[in-house]
Write an enzyme that holds these catalytic residues in place. Sequence first.
Site, short mmCIF file in Angstrom:
data_model
loop_
_atom_site.label_atom_id
_atom_site.label_comp_id
_atom_site.label_asym_id
_atom_site.label_seq_id
_atom_site.Cartn_x
_atom_site.Cartn_y
_atom_site.Cartn_z
N LYS A 18 16.08 -21.39 -3.88
CA LYS A 18 17.34 -20.95 -4.56
C LYS A 18 18.25 -22.21 -4.66
O LYS A 18 19.12 -22.28 -5.59
CB LYS A 18 17.89 -19.74 -3.88
CG LYS A 18 18.22 -19.78 -2.55
CD LYS A 18 18.53 -18.76 -1.75
CE LYS A 18 18.98 -18.88 -0.38
NZ LYS A 18 17.96 -19.03 0.62
N HIS A 78 19.83 -31.32 2.45
CA HIS A 78 20.63 -30.97 1.36
C HIS A 78 21.34 -32.02 0.86
O HIS A 78 21.45 -32.11 -0.31
CB HIS A 78 21.35 -29.65 1.69
CG HIS A 78 20.86 -28.34 1.56
ND1 HIS A 78 21.07 -27.67 0.71
CD2 HIS A 78 19.92 -27.86 2.29
CE1 HIS A 78 20.26 -26.29 0.93
NE2 HIS A 78 19.37 -26.69 1.82
N GLY A 86 15.11 -15.39 -1.12
CA GLY A 86 14.88 -15.37 0.32
C GLY A 86 14.82 -16.91 0.96
O GLY A 86 15.08 -17.75 0.14
N SER A 98 29.36 -27.00 10.43
CA SER A 98 28.49 -28.14 11.35
C SER A 98 27.56 -27.52 12.24
O SER A 98 26.61 -28.10 12.71
CB SER A 98 29.28 -29.27 11.91
OG SER A 98 30.38 -28.62 12.71
N SER A 142 13.14 -20.06 -0.40
CA SER A 142 12.53 -19.60 -1.94
C SER A 142 12.60 -20.92 -2.92
O SER A 142 12.17 -20.82 -4.05
CB SER A 142 13.29 -18.50 -2.41
OG SER A 142 14.73 -18.66 -2.32
N ARG A 201 21.16 -33.90 -3.03
CA ARG A 201 22.30 -33.88 -3.97
C ARG A 201 22.62 -35.48 -4.42
O ARG A 201 22.61 -36.33 -3.78
CB ARG A 201 23.50 -33.38 -3.33
CG ARG A 201 23.33 -31.93 -2.65
CD ARG A 201 24.78 -31.37 -2.55
NE ARG A 201 25.47 -31.92 -1.48
CZ ARG A 201 25.39 -31.27 0.00
NH1 ARG A 201 24.67 -30.56 -0.01
NH2 ARG A 201 26.20 -32.09 0.78
N ALA A 205 30.21 -26.30 0.91
CA ALA A 205 29.34 -25.96 1.83
C ALA A 205 29.84 -25.26 2.84
O ALA A 205 30.79 -25.35 3.70
CB ALA A 205 28.74 -27.25 2.65
N THR A 206 29.31 -23.83 3.05
CA THR A 206 30.18 -22.77 3.50
C THR A 206 29.60 -22.76 5.11
O THR A 206 30.19 -21.89 5.85
CB THR A 206 30.12 -21.47 3.24
OG1 THR A 206 28.63 -21.09 2.76
CG2 THR A 206 30.81 -21.60 1.82
#
Length: 415
Positions: free
Chosen positions: A250, A286, A245, A272, A248, A290, A268-269
Amino acid sequence: MELTLLGTAAPEGLPRPGCPCAGCAASVGAHVRAATAVLVDGALLLDATPGAGAGAARAGHAPSGIRYVLPARPEEGGQADVPLPGLPPASRLPAGQELATASGHRVRAVPVDVPGTGYAVTGPDGTRALYLPPGAAPADPAAAGPGGTEGADRTDPVAQRPYEVVLADVLGRPEALARLRAAGAIGPGTDVIAVHLDHDDPLGAELARRCTASGARAVPDGTTVLTGRPVPPPAVPRRTLVVGGTRSGKSLQAERRLETFPEVVYAATGGSRDGDHEWAHRVQLHRERRPARWRTVETSELLPLLAEEGPPLLVDCLAAWLADAMERTDAGDETAWLGGGQQKLRARSAELAAGVRAARRRVVLVSSEAGSGARPCTARERRYRDELGWLNAAVGGACEEVLLVVAGQVLALKG
């Protein structure tokens, strides 16, 4: 060489003395671990821990046979360098120097990027092992890899091949493995063992899954590893789907599955979304999490990436991919949807699942779990919920491993 792991935990052991945390409370029975120390052929002790002598005796080695004690981790007040009961005085090998022992071992001190010392050990049989202290990565991975130090014999085939065994802080410093792999110090046949396990690390099945995803394994205290004996490589799943969710954890859990690889392609889908400042903030968080060595590709065209061979691929996320696909099929228009739009979308989703099934590279995909909340108010939202459930099921069926993340905790649904 015979490597006996007298302990496999962080310096304070598991559970930590007096610590009230949940990790320590759960560290009972088989989960109790002593501070990491490694006995090499009964004669050479890597890391000076107070219970090393007793641990050697429990493992069937007479402490009197230990001739060299080499501290690896720093201690306040230099406690790692003081004599241990029943053992020779501990003597730290200066970084970059080598020691030839009477037992026929050659030990090289490997500089690391935190206080402490790593050790590369070559046994009388020519096999090689690398030991890194807690929280450490080699300061110069190339120097820690094949060939090692300046002046090493570059024609020596023993010095040029990967280590047979690497013992490192796999969960605490995953990038150390990535650097060693890039330098050629870890190869397909290297037995990577996770040590320095701490109370923040998972226990049981999730510990095994995290290590397997990293191409490593965790072993109980007292385990003996033989460097000359082939060990079956961890069964790393080629395809993993991580669902959960909102918030969460994930995405973090998906990233952890690939953090020990030297290269990763991050698809990355989400796009922008110009003008959406909250979305831009999420994307930035994110990116900052990374590793810098990962390459980001912002695209919803996933089939070419799945068809390519190359470094591991992380797709985050299928929910955003589906939103884009629904825009392309004009899912908001009732006439277009009933006039073939749903069939076109299902075909695209099936094509994506087939691409995942056929992928030859390591693939980790992230998606949102659908249908656990309130019933959507609009027909468009209900279509999205239903199609995401269908997509997750199709992709999950194509994967060897499916993980559900709830409140940051991982549940294995498949694999």
